[in-house]
Design an enzyme around this catalytic site. Structure first.
Site, short mmCIF file in Angstrom:
data_model
loop_
_atom_site.label_atom_id
_atom_site.label_comp_id
_atom_site.label_asym_id
_atom_site.label_seq_id
_atom_site.Cartn_x
_atom_site.Cartn_y
_atom_site.Cartn_z
N LYS A 66 29.29 12.69 -33.18
CA LYS A 66 28.02 12.53 -32.10
C LYS A 66 27.19 11.48 -33.00
O LYS A 66 26.76 11.82 -34.14
CB LYS A 66 27.55 13.77 -31.81
CG LYS A 66 26.55 13.61 -30.53
CD LYS A 66 26.17 15.16 -30.18
CE LYS A 66 25.10 15.20 -28.94
NZ LYS A 66 24.71 16.37 -28.31
N SER A 141 25.65 17.20 -23.52
CA SER A 141 25.28 15.84 -24.26
C SER A 141 26.02 15.41 -25.12
O SER A 141 26.09 14.06 -25.28
CB SER A 141 23.84 15.78 -25.04
OG SER A 141 24.00 16.92 -26.12
N SER A 165 26.02 21.58 -24.79
CA SER A 165 26.18 20.35 -25.09
C SER A 165 27.53 20.11 -25.81
O SER A 165 27.82 19.00 -25.66
CB SER A 165 24.91 19.58 -25.68
OG SER A 165 24.04 19.49 -24.94
#
Lengths: 475, 475
Positions: A66, A141, A165
């Site tokens: 990420k 996310s 997330s």
């Protein structure tokens, strides 16, 4: 690779190619790191050739990461245009440790504006879409990670989770997503607005395509004893535990959190799973949720205790428009900044709620909880608002995994419930989002939850439960 | 008692008598619990008679308890007159678990107004004095405990420590005081103004007259797995570790924190200890303190982030005069309440400081740090202001023990240093407090410090170090 039948260069090249193709389909990557990944792979191969030994348990394994996990010398913006020129001064600790274990990082992945959407769109890279259906979001996310793992563009992925997330994108994309108990995995070097907020901690943890891979990741990482450098971590090694047997465990099922109704596909998956688990010899009981509204009131006040001023200032500084889901996320905060003393009161409520929930699990003799991962199989782009099926376990700091049931949404089976009666405006808003055809073919996930710090146990339970649920002989 | 040569009733009665006499000498008790303690002892004796077995490792052991640790149905005021009618709804978790291990609680002990003095005086019970010299304070905030253990009015004592509140009274009274790493011992049921403040955590831990007793207390307590009820605790059992040998460890010595000079008795004790430790075969090196000013700036801003409004409101509500040392403690806070976001920044600074200090210990190859427990052997009544020789380890969250060296202040040996040059006004203020005759005969303690979560190791190190230092053949 240990058998010598594959080289690291071959492996990394294959995943790099697949990631490039995948990116064109779903726009999940923020950056490819081709020369670096291939150089690392060549080095691993040379080392293997010279010694006949793997460098570590992750030798040559391509891992996607990420974007807000910092790479030394590279831009790290956490989805904010205001931070578009920010360069990370060092590698995040998790990257350093996994690299020592042989991991290769080949692609960085997308995330939403504000990091608080279960969606994946920002003003820098645009929108990532779901590999199963491009009208759906991959979740968020860690949406880029969901897409990366769902599309097999990486063998493992690294996401972060403060409300779901990691678990939501894993669920939406047909993968496995672990949320560990806080303070187990090394978090140092992650860029997030509001760093230092500790009342509700963000954790960093893996997405994968199997439970075995989740376990491998955790073992390789915690064998490096990250608490020797990041002193806030708890010095708990990753325990090797025996495989669980069906007769050893009791699972409590939360069918509905009594706030927002799950959609028909999720209820079907739960029924399907419960029947198979019972047939396997696992004791399965209904588990009435314990005041998830209290959990929501606490966590929603703790996400943005400064009334999201930190985030709003950053958005203003970047001159970027505020997305609907960003405003939505901010709208859960109290309208005025809370004081430090009010924050203390929330901490006390949080601990009391945690202790009470834990006691209830003990009193009811329940080892694990099986529940929805989200109200539905996924959300359409830009529409996911309710994430308390995952965030409840963040406020409780209980470890959990979302896993694929093997089922997919079938508009013929998963029909809208004509008997449905809304509990509230919010419930109606969420139920109305279920239009069966929109979700046809989307994988249906569930979530399994353990007790505080019993991370190894929840992974072992997922191994047992997911195998039973996914077994091809249907109930 | 296990051998049958003593009964619990005899043991508890003896300590009760001694505690009553001791109280008349030093005013350390807030409440005696004679009927309850004797009833508990009778029950233990009956159980032993019936089964031939001890109830647990603390069978019949009389333990004194700092007043703000709640006993069900009894007043719990934490030193505030405003709370004089507050009745605890349940026993603190630590009491319940120790009772299961056989402990008997016979006396509750005094603490200072605001809990933030290294002294022991409040408007409810008045002033507790030092058992070695009634012109000196027993220290604080667990001053009643220091007196209780120093006078052998209990076999073990329970105090709390957020800046030195267990270690300072142990040091001033000739006892041993442990500060564990945060989140190891069960804290639930302790009454403190500002509960929910987590940036700098108060810990609850034992005072004793031997290292063996400290270890016994910790083992008995953590064997009860308090994390099963208080979920914020870290699930780390108390490890049984091998006794340490001199050649295995390296000790770094902080002679002076470079902020405030220690008094001559403390420097003599350090020199004495270092010589003996070296002779024993322990590697002892000088350890330059790493920016203790940074530690002070962080912790002093975190003690009262609301500018002590919580405490001031309570004092006003009770209509009690504010003591000099209370105003002094509040004066370290920033004058205006800090915001939640400012609190986050301090958390980040705190973690960076912790990580850096830990790295420095590793880089210098130092396992333990030996340092002063306080600038002097003790403070005269109402005068103790500087406690950063202990609070530095609170902000760093490192476990530590204060222990008696066996030396006492001798005005002939411990003369004022004519070469002394003040570093600052504060340094001069503190040095001027050293008037040798005032402290004659006071026991001199030192402090030994370990790494984060290595609580068992610091207790083992104290066992080794204190034995060497106290050995009767002097250097």
């Amino acid at each position: 690779m240990g058998a010598g039948s594959l080289t690291a260069v071959e492996t990394v090249t294959a995943f790099l190619k697949r990631a490039h193709v995948g990116h064109q389909l779903v726009n999940f990557a923020t950056e490819f790191m081709v020369p670096e990944a291939l150089a690392a792979a060549r080095e691993l191969d040379a080392c293997f050739k010279a010694t006949g030994k793997l460098v570590g348990p992750l030798h040559g394994i391509p891992i996607s990461v990420k974007e807000h996990v910092g790479f030394k010398g590279r831009i790290c913006h956490s989805g904010y245009t205001a931070w578009i020129d920010n360069v990370a001064k060092e590698d995040a600790l998790i990257l350093r440790l996994l690299r020592q274990a042989g991991a290769v990082f080949h692609v960085r992945t997308n995330e939403p504006q504000s990091m608080m959407h279960i969606d994946c769109s920002n003003c820098i890279y645009g929108t990532t879409v779901n590999p199963h259906n491009r009208n759906l979001t991959p979740g968020g996310s860690s949406g880029g990670e969901g897409a990366s793992i769902g599309l097999r563009c990486a063998a493992l992925g690294i996401g972060t989770d403060i409300g779901g997330s990691v678990r939501v994108p894993a669920a939406f994309c047909g993968a496995y997503g672990l949320r560990t108990t806080a303070l187990r995995n090394p978090y140092k070097g992650v860029l997030l607005a509001g760093t230092g907020q500790e009342s509700i901690r963000c954790v960093i943890s893996p997405l994968a395509n199997s439970v075995r891979d989740i376990n491998l990741f955790q073992q390789a990482l915690l064998d490096k004893e990250p608490w020797g450098e990041e002193t806030s971590l708890v010095p708990l090694p990753w325990k090797k535990i025996e495989a669980l047997q069906p007769h050893q465990i009791t699972i409590g099922v939360i069918w509905d959190d009594e706030l927002i109704h799950p959609h028909p596909p999720v209820l079907r998956a739960l029924e399907y799973a419960v029947a198979k688990l019972r047939r396997s010899g696992i004791k399965v009981v209904d588990f009435a949720p314990f005041d998830h509204q209290e959990g929501w009131e606490i966590i929603s006040a703790l996400y943005f205790p400064d009334a999201a001023k930190t985030q709003r200032d950053l958005l203003a500084q970047g001159g970027e428009p505020i997305a609907f889901l960003t405003e939505w996320a901010f709208s859960v905060a109290r309208p005025e900044p809370i004081s430090v003393a009010e924050n203390w009161e929330l901490n006390v409520r949080r601990d009391a709620y945690r202790d009470a929930y834990h006691q209830i699990m003990k009193d009811r003799g329940v080892d694990f909880i099986l529940c929805p991962a989200y109200i539905g199989a996924a959300a359409t782009l830009g529409s996911g608002q309710y994430f308390h099926y995952t965030s409840i376990w963040n406020i409780l700091d209980q470890p959990c995994v979302t896993f694929p049931t093997g089922l997919k949404v079938d508009p013929k089976l998963d029909i809208v419930d004509e008997q449905y009666k809304p509990r509230s405006k919010a419930d109606k808003r969420e139920y109305d989002k279920y239009i069966p055809e929109r979700f046809a073919g989307a994988p249906i996930a569930l979530q399994i939850v353990g007790k505080h710090f019993q991370d190894e146990e929840i992974v072992a339970a997922t191994e047992l439960v997911s195998k039973i649920v996914q077994a091809s002989i249907q109930s």
